[in-house]
Design a protein around this motif. Structure first.
Motif, PDB file in Angstrom:
ATOM      1  N   UNK A 164     -11.241   2.223   4.764  1.00 23.92           N
ATOM      2  CA  UNK A 164     -11.021   1.854   3.376  1.00 23.92           C
ATOM      3  C   UNK A 164      -9.817   0.919   3.293  1.00 23.92           C
ATOM      4  N   UNK A 165      -9.782   0.186   2.184  1.00 21.82           N
ATOM      5  CA  UNK A 165      -8.695  -0.765   1.997  1.00 21.82           C
ATOM      6  C   UNK A 165      -8.402  -0.931   0.515  1.00 21.82           C
ATOM      7  N   UNK A 166      -7.106  -0.977   0.219  1.00 21.99           N
ATOM      8  CA  UNK A 166      -6.647  -1.321  -1.125  1.00 21.99           C
ATOM      9  C   UNK A 166      -5.964  -2.666  -1.031  1.00 21.99           C
ATOM     10  N   UNK A 167      -5.962  -3.417  -2.118  1.00 23.03           N
ATOM     11  CA  UNK A 167      -5.360  -4.752  -2.070  1.00 23.03           C
ATOM     12  C   UNK A 167      -3.916  -4.709  -1.601  1.00 23.03           C
ATOM     13  N   UNK A 227      -2.815  -3.907   1.315  1.00 20.34           N
ATOM     14  CA  UNK A 227      -2.566  -2.953   2.407  1.00 20.34           C
ATOM     15  C   UNK A 227      -3.580  -3.145   3.524  1.00 20.34           C
ATOM     16  N   UNK A 228      -3.208  -2.633   4.693  1.00 21.95           N
ATOM     17  CA  UNK A 228      -4.094  -2.746   5.843  1.00 21.95           C
ATOM     18  C   UNK A 228      -5.308  -1.833   5.682  1.00 21.95           C
ATOM     19  N   UNK A 229      -6.390  -2.224   6.299  1.00 17.88           N
ATOM     20  CA  UNK A 229      -7.594  -1.390   6.292  1.00 17.88           C
ATOM     21  C   UNK A 229      -7.352  -0.179   7.212  1.00 17.88           C
ATOM     22  N   UNK A 230      -7.619   1.010   6.703  1.00 21.37           N
ATOM     23  CA  UNK A 230      -7.335   2.211   7.479  1.00 21.37           C
ATOM     24  C   UNK A 230      -8.598   2.965   7.840  1.00 21.37           C
ATOM     25  N   UNK A 231      -8.596   3.452   9.069  1.00 21.83           N
ATOM     26  CA  UNK A 231      -9.726   4.235   9.543  1.00 21.83           C
ATOM     27  C   UNK A 231      -9.686   5.649   9.009  1.00 21.83           C
ATOM     28  N   UNK A 232     -10.821   6.141   8.532  1.00 22.01           N
ATOM     29  CA  UNK A 232     -10.890   7.469   7.942  1.00 22.01           C
ATOM     30  C   UNK A 232     -11.629   8.457   8.838  1.00 22.01           C
ATOM     31  N   UNK A 248      -5.375   8.573  -5.093  1.00 23.84           N
ATOM     32  CA  UNK A 248      -4.984   7.753  -3.936  1.00 23.84           C
ATOM     33  C   UNK A 248      -6.149   7.453  -3.002  1.00 23.84           C
ATOM     34  N   UNK A 249      -7.305   8.037  -3.259  1.00 21.96           N
ATOM     35  CA  UNK A 249      -8.507   7.690  -2.494  1.00 21.96           C
ATOM     36  C   UNK A 249      -9.194   6.446  -3.057  1.00 21.96           C
ATOM     37  N   UNK A 250      -8.696   5.945  -4.165  1.00 21.21           N
ATOM     38  CA  UNK A 250      -9.258   4.736  -4.756  1.00 21.21           C
ATOM     39  C   UNK A 250      -9.104   3.561  -3.808  1.00 21.21           C
ATOM     40  N   UNK A 251     -10.213   2.920  -3.469  1.00 22.52           N
ATOM     41  CA  UNK A 251     -10.197   1.826  -2.495  1.00 22.52           C
ATOM     42  C   UNK A 251     -11.606   1.252  -2.366  1.00 22.52           C
ATOM     43  N   UNK A 252     -11.691   0.168  -1.602  1.00 28.89           N
ATOM     44  CA  UNK A 252     -12.986  -0.316  -1.168  1.00 28.89           C
ATOM     45  C   UNK A 252     -13.282   0.311   0.189  1.00 28.89           C
ATOM     46  N   UNK A 253     -14.446   0.911   0.329  1.00 28.25           N
ATOM     47  CA  UNK A 253     -14.810   1.623   1.547  1.00 28.25           C
ATOM     48  C   UNK A 253     -15.805   0.793   2.352  1.00 28.25           C
ATOM     49  N   UNK A 254     -15.535   0.731   3.653  1.00 26.94           N
ATOM     50  CA  UNK A 254     -16.337  -0.090   4.553  1.00 26.94           C
ATOM     51  C   UNK A 254     -16.913   0.741   5.688  1.00 26.94           C
TER      52      UNK A 254
END
Length: 125
Positions: A38-41, A43-48, A88-94
């Motif tokens: 996931x990634x928020x504007x 910030x780095x994309x983080x592995x979940x 805080x889970x709000x993000x774009x998920x990939x």
């Protein structure tokens, strides 16, 4: 050619649940390591969560016990069940896939070669 297409994003309130799906081919599910990021504007994309082709699973500490990754070979999807959602889970998920590096670094963005376009998740308080 690896094609990944996410779906299932949306808006929920704190404490709610969502189930994300990533449509893939059966070949991808059985030959590739796959993960959710996931990634928020800004910030780095983080592995979940990541699942290897031998079904080894890894989770980021902050989502352990709340998120569950699974591969469904009947539907040809990689799923992410998300419970007890927080703002805080709000993000774009990939969704991501890789055949080599991800086996060694399952939650590292740079280890993945193939990416979907993402799906937005918004959690309101």
């Amino acid at each position: 050619q690896v094609s990944l297409r996410e779906s299932g994003g949306g808006s929920v309130q704190t404490g709610g649940s969502l189930r994300l799906s990533c449509a893939v081919t059966l070949d991808t599910l059985t030959r590739y390591s796959m993960a959710w990021f996931r990634q928020v504007p800004g910030k780095a994309r983080e592995g979940l969560a990541a699942i290897d082709k031998d079904t080894t699973i890894n989770y980021k500490d902050s989502v352990k016990g709340r998120f569950t990754i699974s591969a469904d070979s009947a539907k040809n999807t990689l799923d992410l069940q998300m419970n007890s959602l927080r703002p805080e889970d709000t993000a774009t998920y990939y969704c991501a896939a890789d055949s080599l590096s991800a086996r060694r670094w399952p939650l590292l963005m740079g280890a993945y070669k193939y990416w979907g376009r993402g799906t937005q998740v918004t959690v309101s308080s």
